[in-house]
Design a protein around this motif. Structure first.
Motif, PDB file in Angstrom:
ATOM      1  N   ARG A   1      -3.064  -1.946   9.845  1.00 49.06           N
ATOM      2  CA  ARG A   1      -3.955  -1.646  10.939  1.00 49.06           C
ATOM      3  C   ARG A   1      -3.892  -1.247  12.325  1.00 49.06           C
ATOM      4  O   ARG A   1      -4.195  -0.447  13.159  1.00 49.06           O
ATOM      5  CB  ARG A   1      -4.674  -1.422  10.872  1.00 49.06           C
ATOM      6  CG  ARG A   1      -5.635  -1.056   8.662  1.00 49.06           C
ATOM      7  CD  ARG A   1      -4.661  -0.694   8.037  1.00 49.06           C
ATOM      8  NE  ARG A   1      -4.570   0.189   6.929  1.00 49.06           N
ATOM      9  CZ  ARG A   1      -4.153   0.102   6.477  1.00 49.06           C
ATOM     10  NH1 ARG A   1      -2.721  -0.426   6.165  1.00 49.06           N
ATOM     11  NH2 ARG A   1      -4.475   0.505   5.117  1.00 49.06           N
TER      12      ARG A   1
ATOM     13  N   ARG B   1       1.139  -0.913  -0.101  1.00 49.21           N
ATOM     14  CA  ARG B   1       0.328   0.262  -0.383  1.00 49.21           C
ATOM     15  C   ARG B   1       0.712   1.174  -0.371  1.00 49.21           C
ATOM     16  O   ARG B   1       0.522   2.093   0.429  1.00 49.21           O
ATOM     17  CB  ARG B   1      -0.853   0.061   1.054  1.00 49.21           C
ATOM     18  CG  ARG B   1      -2.169  -1.261   1.603  1.00 49.21           C
ATOM     19  CD  ARG B   1      -2.933  -1.184   0.977  1.00 49.21           C
ATOM     20  NE  ARG B   1      -4.054  -1.688   1.201  1.00 49.21           N
ATOM     21  CZ  ARG B   1      -5.144  -2.091   0.030  1.00 49.21           C
ATOM     22  NH1 ARG B   1      -5.233  -1.522  -0.766  1.00 49.21           N
ATOM     23  NH2 ARG B   1      -5.685  -3.319   0.894  1.00 49.21           N
TER      24      ARG B   1
ATOM     25  N   GLY C   1      -4.747   2.187  16.183  1.00 47.69           N
ATOM     26  CA  GLY C   1      -3.041   1.712  15.606  1.00 47.69           C
ATOM     27  C   GLY C   1      -3.418   3.330  15.119  1.00 47.69           C
ATOM     28  O   GLY C   1      -2.780   3.681  16.190  1.00 47.69           O
ATOM     29  N   ILE C   2      -2.923   3.959  14.556  1.00 44.17           N
ATOM     30  CA  ILE C   2      -2.292   5.075  14.077  1.00 44.17           C
ATOM     31  C   ILE C   2      -3.369   6.501  14.114  1.00 44.17           C
ATOM     32  O   ILE C   2      -4.128   6.382  13.737  1.00 44.17           O
ATOM     33  CB  ILE C   2      -1.584   5.482  12.778  1.00 44.17           C
ATOM     34  CG1 ILE C   2       0.137   4.036  12.324  1.00 44.17           C
ATOM     35  CG2 ILE C   2      -0.454   6.757  12.448  1.00 44.17           C
ATOM     36  CD1 ILE C   2      -0.321   4.125  10.815  1.00 44.17           C
TER      37      ILE C   2
ATOM     38  N   LEU D   1       1.827   0.126   7.626  1.00 41.68           N
ATOM     39  CA  LEU D   1       0.685   0.825   7.112  1.00 41.68           C
ATOM     40  C   LEU D   1       0.906   0.178   5.647  1.00 41.68           C
ATOM     41  O   LEU D   1      -0.156  -0.266   4.933  1.00 41.68           O
ATOM     42  CB  LEU D   1       0.241   2.025   6.933  1.00 41.68           C
ATOM     43  CG  LEU D   1      -0.687   2.616   6.734  1.00 41.68           C
ATOM     44  CD1 LEU D   1      -2.467   2.108   7.324  1.00 41.68           C
ATOM     45  CD2 LEU D   1      -0.485   4.205   6.563  1.00 41.68           C
TER      46      LEU D   1
ATOM     47  N   CYS E   1       5.567   6.070  14.936  1.00 44.07           N
ATOM     48  CA  CYS E   1       5.277   7.077  13.906  1.00 44.07           C
ATOM     49  C   CYS E   1       7.024   7.199  13.923  1.00 44.07           C
ATOM     50  O   CYS E   1       6.784   8.560  13.146  1.00 44.07           O
ATOM     51  CB  CYS E   1       3.869   7.828  14.052  1.00 44.07           C
ATOM     52  SG  CYS E   1       4.514   9.169  15.644  1.00 44.07           S
TER      53      CYS E   1
ATOM     54  N   ASN F   1       0.053  10.402  14.457  1.00 43.50           N
ATOM     55  CA  ASN F   1       0.991   9.558  13.829  1.00 43.50           C
ATOM     56  C   ASN F   1       1.901  10.939  13.199  1.00 43.50           C
ATOM     57  O   ASN F   1       3.177  10.939  12.599  1.00 43.50           O
ATOM     58  CB  ASN F   1       0.810   9.286  11.979  1.00 43.50           C
ATOM     59  CG  ASN F   1       1.504   8.758  11.040  1.00 43.50           C
ATOM     60  OD1 ASN F   1       2.200   8.063  11.570  1.00 43.50           O
ATOM     61  ND2 ASN F   1       1.705   9.204   9.981  1.00 43.50           N
TER      62      ASN F   1
ATOM     63  N   ALA G   1       5.584   2.360  11.682  1.00 43.88           N
ATOM     64  CA  ALA G   1       3.747   2.908  11.268  1.00 43.88           C
ATOM     65  C   ALA G   1       4.106   2.839   9.958  1.00 43.88           C
ATOM     66  O   ALA G   1       2.746   2.264   9.460  1.00 43.88           O
ATOM     67  CB  ALA G   1       3.523   3.998  12.096  1.00 43.88           C
TER      68      ALA G   1
ATOM     69  N   ASP H   1       0.144  -3.230   5.142  1.00 47.57           N
ATOM     70  CA  ASP H   1      -1.729  -3.767   5.295  1.00 47.57           C
ATOM     71  C   ASP H   1      -2.193  -3.908   6.473  1.00 47.57           C
ATOM     72  O   ASP H   1      -2.665  -4.368   6.871  1.00 47.57           O
ATOM     73  CB  ASP H   1      -2.534  -4.359   4.222  1.00 47.57           C
ATOM     74  CG  ASP H   1      -3.768  -4.178   3.903  1.00 47.57           C
ATOM     75  OD1 ASP H   1      -4.281  -2.966   4.822  1.00 47.57           O
ATOM     76  OD2 ASP H   1      -4.772  -4.837   3.540  1.00 47.57           O
TER      77      ASP H   1
ATOM     78  N   CYS I   1       0.302   4.807  19.131  1.00 50.44           N
ATOM     79  CA  CYS I   1       1.196   3.944  18.226  1.00 50.44           C
ATOM     80  C   CYS I   1       2.327   3.036  18.626  1.00 50.44           C
ATOM     81  O   CYS I   1       3.174   2.687  18.269  1.00 50.44           O
ATOM     82  CB  CYS I   1       1.757   4.625  16.734  1.00 50.44           C
ATOM     83  SG  CYS I   1       2.845   5.697  17.654  1.00 50.44           S
TER      84      CYS I   1
END
Length: 112
Positions: A47, A3, A60-61, A42, A84, A64, A38, A45, A71
């Motif tokens: 989360r 991603r 999750g995030i 991500l 992050c 950030n 992070a 994928d 995180c």
């Protein structure tokens, strides 16, 4: 399936860095050296980075940018690392946090 953003509408083409491997919860992943943990998760994928210590709800995030601490992960045995803000390095062993065995006490109950 990655991603990862490689062509940003404002920043333009983002040059990929050196690929590195790491593990998250005992599963092997690939990321780019120096990118935030992070971001690497991500891009793979992932989360859910951890679970709330008392309620066990997924986290999750969120911000950030290092303010919220949502995180937090364990990196190479060190707990409470903000994913992050932490650059990814080759061979990192990253683990999520789970529910604590004893419920966290409400600080108000000990001050009443």
């Amino acid at each position: 399936m990655s991603r990862r953003v490689v062509d940003h509408p404002v920043l333009g083409s983002l040059n990929e860095k050196e690929p590195v491997s790491f593990t998250f919860n005992e599963k092997k992943y690939c990321g780019m050296k120096g990118e935030p943990i992070a971001a690497a998760l991500l891009a793979n994928d992932v989360r859910t980075l951890r679970h709330h210590e008392e309620k066990d709800t997924p986290r999750g995030i969120y911000c950030n940018i290092g303010h919220c601490f949502e995180c937090r992960v364990t990196v190479d045995g060190k707990q409470g690392v903000r994913s992050c803000l932490t650059p990814l390095e080759e061979g990192m062993v990253i683990e999520s946090g789970g529910q604590l065995p004893t419920p966290v006490r409400d600080w108000r109950s000990s001050h009443e």
